[in-house]
Structure formats: structure tokens, C-alpha cells
Design a protein around this motif. Sequence first.
Motif, PDB file in Angstrom:
ATOM      1  N   SER A 147     -37.607 -22.423 -36.680  1.00  0.00           N
ATOM      2  CA  SER A 147     -36.256 -21.859 -36.638  1.00  0.00           C
ATOM      3  C   SER A 147     -36.164 -20.786 -37.718  1.00  0.00           C
ATOM      4  CB  SER A 147     -35.192 -22.943 -36.817  1.00  0.00           C
ATOM      5  OG  SER A 147     -35.366 -23.634 -38.043  1.00  0.00           O
ATOM      6  N   TYR A 148     -35.105 -19.980 -37.674  1.00  0.00           N
ATOM      7  CA  TYR A 148     -35.064 -18.823 -38.561  1.00  0.00           C
ATOM      8  C   TYR A 148     -33.623 -18.375 -38.788  1.00  0.00           C
ATOM      9  CZ  TYR A 148     -35.184 -17.174 -33.776  1.00  0.00           C
ATOM     10  OH  TYR A 148     -34.938 -17.045 -32.433  1.00  0.00           O
ATOM     11  N   ASN A 151     -31.263 -20.098 -36.046  1.00  0.00           N
ATOM     12  CA  ASN A 151     -31.873 -19.185 -35.075  1.00  0.00           C
ATOM     13  C   ASN A 151     -31.021 -17.940 -34.832  1.00  0.00           C
ATOM     14  OD1 ASN A 151     -34.193 -20.659 -34.760  1.00  0.00           O
ATOM     15  ND2 ASN A 151     -33.489 -21.723 -32.941  1.00  0.00           N
ATOM     16  N   GLN A 152     -30.583 -17.341 -35.907  1.00  0.00           N
ATOM     17  CA  GLN A 152     -29.854 -16.091 -35.841  1.00  0.00           C
ATOM     18  C   GLN A 152     -30.854 -14.998 -36.195  1.00  0.00           C
ATOM     19  OE1 GLN A 152     -28.345 -14.604 -39.101  1.00  0.00           O
ATOM     20  NE2 GLN A 152     -27.472 -12.859 -38.036  1.00  0.00           N
ATOM     21  N   GLU A 153     -31.071 -14.053 -35.267  1.00  0.00           N
ATOM     22  CA  GLU A 153     -32.172 -13.110 -35.421  1.00  0.00           C
ATOM     23  C   GLU A 153     -31.915 -12.035 -36.463  1.00  0.00           C
ATOM     24  OE1 GLU A 153     -33.552 -11.628 -31.689  1.00  0.00           O
ATOM     25  OE2 GLU A 153     -34.177 -13.615 -31.001  1.00  0.00           O
ATOM     26  N   LYS A 165     -46.176 -19.819 -35.372  1.00  0.00           N
ATOM     27  CA  LYS A 165     -45.400 -20.503 -34.347  1.00  0.00           C
ATOM     28  C   LYS A 165     -45.973 -21.862 -33.967  1.00  0.00           C
ATOM     29  CE  LYS A 165     -44.182 -18.290 -30.699  1.00  0.00           C
ATOM     30  NZ  LYS A 165     -44.235 -17.406 -29.527  1.00  0.00           N
ATOM     31  N   GLU A 201     -41.316 -11.323 -33.280  1.00  0.00           N
ATOM     32  CA  GLU A 201     -42.135 -12.425 -32.772  1.00  0.00           C
ATOM     33  C   GLU A 201     -43.358 -11.791 -32.138  1.00  0.00           C
ATOM     34  OE1 GLU A 201     -41.588 -16.393 -29.920  1.00  0.00           O
ATOM     35  OE2 GLU A 201     -39.886 -15.081 -30.365  1.00  0.00           O
TER      36      GLU A 201
END
Length: 195
Positions: free
Chosen positions: A121-122, A153-155, A115, A85
Amino acid sequence: ESIDFEGKFPLAHLKYYHSDVPVAISLSVFSSFQVGNADASGIPGCVFSFKVKNTTDFSVCISVLGAWPNNIGQWLTTRYNEFFEKEGLVGFIMNQRNPLTGDPAYGNMTLAVEKGGGEVSYLGEWYNKTFPVNMPPDKRVWDYFVQKGALANQEDGEELTGGSQISRAAGCVKKKLLPGQEWEVPFYISWYMPN
């Protein structure tokens, strides 16, 4: 139901049509090109820019999802996706652990989204513990997306150990559009493959 395609180098333009979708959707895909300038025309990246217009007389909530496979290295194992990010972007750098430097697919790739365009979300990997293990990975992700209009939203993705697994990262942007409102959602793909 149907897609119109128009290609005029260096631009590709697509229009999507479906009677059940209450919006107009198009996609422009392009990369840098300047006549007589090889350096500016050789930038290793491209933009997938979706345009959505609410053609109804009521508000609609729209989610646009972009996913990309990790194609780094000739071997499928040890590929992984690293979340970042930075400078108004959210995305993933796709890598491989202990790569062979002579491998034609040596290097890295990036998938990113802005953004400020909506609720971002990702998902760092379609093979992950967020979803039930008794369901194929593609179905897990799509079922979640259809239900939530977003990703989990799992990185960071799990490092793949199976030779048949295809590593993917994904980003999603969600926004409520007023009647007649237009919205542009760009996804950025870049790569570094020196061999």
C-alpha cells in the motif's frame, strides 16, 4: 525500547528490541561500494532492508512502513510526489514544479518498494484529503496505519502551497508470517541532483 547499532562502511546494521513486539526486527542500510571503481561506488542510491522473523509459535501479521521527505528544491512550496508502478516496483518520484536550475537541491528523488514481497500500500502525500483535516498530518497517517496495518493507496500527492508543510511519500508492505518464518523487505532510495 532499545536499538543496537553497528556501522562498518559501507554497511549500517540495526537491531530493534521491544518486549511488546512478537518478532525479531533488524535493518541493514547500504549503498554500492567497489574498491578502485569510482563509478560503481558513486551510484546515487541506497537500500534499507528490513528483516523480520516470527519468534512465536503462532502466526502474526506484520506491516513495515517506509517514508521519505521530498527535499527537492530549496523552497518547500511546489514540491509534489508522482506515483509509479514499473518492473516489479511501486513507489514515488519526488519533484518540484518550475525549479531553479541553479538550485543546489535541483533534481528528483525516488522511494520504491518491491511488489512481490507482500500486500503493498502507499501514500503520495501526508498532506491530503484522505484524512480528517482537524488532525495533524503525522497523527492522521499513524492512526490510520495502526488501525489498518496499511496505507490509504492514494497515488499522487497534493502540491504543497504552505511554506511550513513538509512533503512526504510512503510505502508499506504487509504479510502474515508463520511460526519461525523470516521475511526481508527492501526499500530503495535514489536521487538525481546534478548541481
